[in-house]
Design an enzyme around this catalytic site. Structure first.
Site, PDB file in Angstrom:
ATOM      1  N   ASP A   1       2.977 -13.171   4.253  1.00  0.00           N
ATOM      2  CA  ASP A   1       3.569 -12.497   5.412  1.00  0.00           C
ATOM      3  C   ASP A   1       2.490 -12.279   6.479  1.00  0.00           C
ATOM      4  OD1 ASP A   1       2.194 -10.480   4.160  1.00  0.00           O
ATOM      5  OD2 ASP A   1       3.889  -9.084   4.049  1.00  0.00           O
TER       6      ASP A   1
ATOM      7  N   LYS B   1       5.870 -13.148  -4.310  1.00  0.00           N
ATOM      8  CA  LYS B   1       4.882 -12.062  -4.355  1.00  0.00           C
ATOM      9  C   LYS B   1       5.492 -10.849  -3.691  1.00  0.00           C
ATOM     10  CE  LYS B   1       0.864 -11.712  -1.696  1.00  0.00           C
ATOM     11  NZ  LYS B   1       1.054 -10.366  -1.130  1.00  0.00           N
TER      12      LYS B   1
ATOM     13  N   GLU C   1       4.667  -6.366  -2.947  1.00  0.00           N
ATOM     14  CA  GLU C   1       3.630  -5.334  -2.958  1.00  0.00           C
ATOM     15  C   GLU C   1       4.101  -4.084  -3.697  1.00  0.00           C
ATOM     16  OE1 GLU C   1       2.303  -4.567   1.063  1.00  0.00           O
ATOM     17  OE2 GLU C   1       1.875  -6.676   1.435  1.00  0.00           O
TER      18      GLU C   1
ATOM     19  N   GLU D   1      -6.192  -6.185  -3.375  1.00  0.00           N
ATOM     20  CA  GLU D   1      -6.645  -6.289  -1.975  1.00  0.00           C
ATOM     21  C   GLU D   1      -7.475  -5.077  -1.574  1.00  0.00           C
ATOM     22  OE1 GLU D   1      -3.799  -7.577   0.932  1.00  0.00           O
ATOM     23  OE2 GLU D   1      -5.240  -7.320   2.569  1.00  0.00           O
TER      24      GLU D   1
HETATM   25  O1  KIV Z   1       0.028 -12.449   3.346  1.00  0.00           O
HETATM   26  C1  KIV Z   1      -1.132 -12.577   2.945  1.00  0.00           C
HETATM   27  O2  KIV Z   1      -1.952 -13.305   3.536  1.00  0.00           O
HETATM   28  C2  KIV Z   1      -1.518 -11.863   1.736  1.00  0.00           C
HETATM   29  C3  KIV Z   1      -2.943 -11.917   1.261  1.00  0.00           C
HETATM   30  C4  KIV Z   1      -3.148 -11.045   0.104  1.00  0.00           C
HETATM   31  C5  KIV Z   1      -3.432 -13.285   0.917  1.00  0.00           C
HETATM   32  O3  KIV Z   1      -0.702 -11.241   1.141  1.00  0.00           O
END
Ligand code: KIV
Length: 257
Positions: free
Chosen positions: A44, A112, A114, A182
């Site tokens: 994102d 992915k 968060e 991160e």
């Molecule tokens: O969107 C992104 O670039 C990320 C980083 C952790 C690579 O989520």
């Protein structure tokens, strides 16, 4: 080269460190793939790097789906991961599963997301049980920038470090195959990497993670300002600017066509 899968990525832990990148279109995905990059994230971070926003919050699912399609057509061997945009997995599990399914149908191999709250961990479990591998993301979570009041390193105090460790263990227990760490202290990332059986993938989290992310635009020198942990492997901004200048000059001088 064999195609990278969730299994081969997992098996690399402790054997081979994986240098992974973001990409947002077919041309750069093909180049990363040809270079042997094992995982390409349709991040994102497209919000900042491609769409010109200040952060990731404005990215829409449609932006991600279009980019996932392009990246998966460009990449033959890399595992393609779709970053679920802000707002696509917070408003109920059914909607989140529907949105993740759309990413897989668009060409992603995994998604992915968060966080490590109870809700997020339940969602990770449900996605995995629905056949969708999940790459988790703890530590600094850019989609929570307004909660932090800026992009701030996480896990700096003893309590905060314990919380990041607990989050990493929670997403592993929920079934994530890998976890992004991160912007946390390198020592904490090393402890988490040792404590988990799934691979960690760091960004601004020191050298001891099982894998690393670099945002493609930072790595290639397309961004003027980059975070302190970034290493630029090229200065594409200068190359591209010079090429545009030479072209404009050639047309003005009737030297092209
Ligand atoms: O969107 C992104 O670039 C990320 C980083 C952790 C690579 O989520």
């Amino acid at each position: 080269m064999k195609r990278w899968t969730v299994q081969t990525v997992t098996e690399a832990k402790g054997k081979t460190k994986l240098g992974c990148v973001t990409a947002y279109d077919a041309a750069f995905a093909r180049l990363a793939d040809e270079a042997g990059v094992p995982i390409i994230l349709v991040g994102d971070s497209m919000g900042n790097n491609v769409l010109g926003y200040a952060n990731t919050l404005n990215v829409e699912l449609e932006d991600t789906l279009r980019a996932v399609g392009a990246v998966s057509r460009g990449a033959k061997d890399a595992l393609v991961v779709a970053d679920l945009p802000f707002g696509t997995y917070q408003a109920g599990q059914d909607r989140a599963v529907e949105n993740a399914v759309k990413c897989i149908k668009a060409g992603a191999d995994a998604v992915k997301l968060e966080g490590a709250s109870v809700e997020v961990c339940l969602l990770i479990r449900r996605l995995v049980e629905s056949g969708i591998p999940v790459l988790a993301h703890v530590g600094m979570q850019p989609q929570s920038v307004n909660v932090y009041g800026g992009f701030k390193k996480q896990g700096k105090t003893r309590e905060a470090a314990a919380k990041v460790m607990a989050d990493a263990k929670a997403v592993e227990a929920a079934g994530a195959f890998m976890v992004t760490l991160e912007c946390i202290p390198a020592e904490l990332a090393a402890e988490i990497t040792a404590a988990l059986s799934i691979p960690t993938i760091g960004i601004g989290a020191g050298p001891v993670c099982d894998a690393q992310w670099l945002v493609m635009h930072d790595l290639l020198g397309l961004n003027e300002r980059v975070p302190g942990f970034v290493r630029k492997y090229a200065d594409l901004a200068a190359v591209v600017r010079d090429a545009f200048k030479a072209y404009v000059a050639d047309v003005a001088a009737s030297a092209f066509p």
